[in-house]
Design a protein around this motif. Sequence first.
Motif: not given
Length: 206
Positions: A5, A127, A130
């Motif tokens: 991430n 986004k 993630g």
Amino acid sequence: MESQNTALILIGYQNDYFSPDGILYGVIEESSKVTNVIANTVHLLQYLASTPVLIITTPIFFTPNYEELIEPIGILKTIKEVNAFQMGTPGSETIELLQPFQDRILEVPGKRGFNAFINTNLDEILKQRGITNIILAGAVTSICIDSTGRSAHEKGYHVTILSDCTSARTVFEQNFYCTSIFPLYADVMTHTELLSRLEIRILQKH
């Protein structure tokens, strides 16, 4: 910090800044040499290339007549006056030392000013993937790095700025931003400290 991430955003790694014959090379030359930006960035990419970290570049390009710049001031006015970052010119191209990683780097076009989130779909891409952690590297420390970092913070991302992979206009400016400005909204560390944070073992000294 988890690799899956996390995104590394490379800003300004173009010939007009980092090539010795680049139009704006003199602007960041002193700081770049002191922080050893290019060598450190290449070393970082050598390790991140085999991880899930998303690697993005956000180059700045302008059309030949700079129609995108309406009454520019400051550094954007200078860019127009000296014909820097003109689309299709060698100066606008990514520096050669990053070419070995081109299959691993996602180019996000559209940047026309300081903030890499403006006029691009960078936020949407992050986004969708993630991404919660953003790492910034490149030039210029006091302008594009700071503008993008503040914006990322305000959008809810955890921001890390690499002190040895960023270039300012002067050594004083580089030190001032890394010690007094960036810590107000971001973590500041070297690229080797980042690799340690990501639990990536460095097998050899560079």
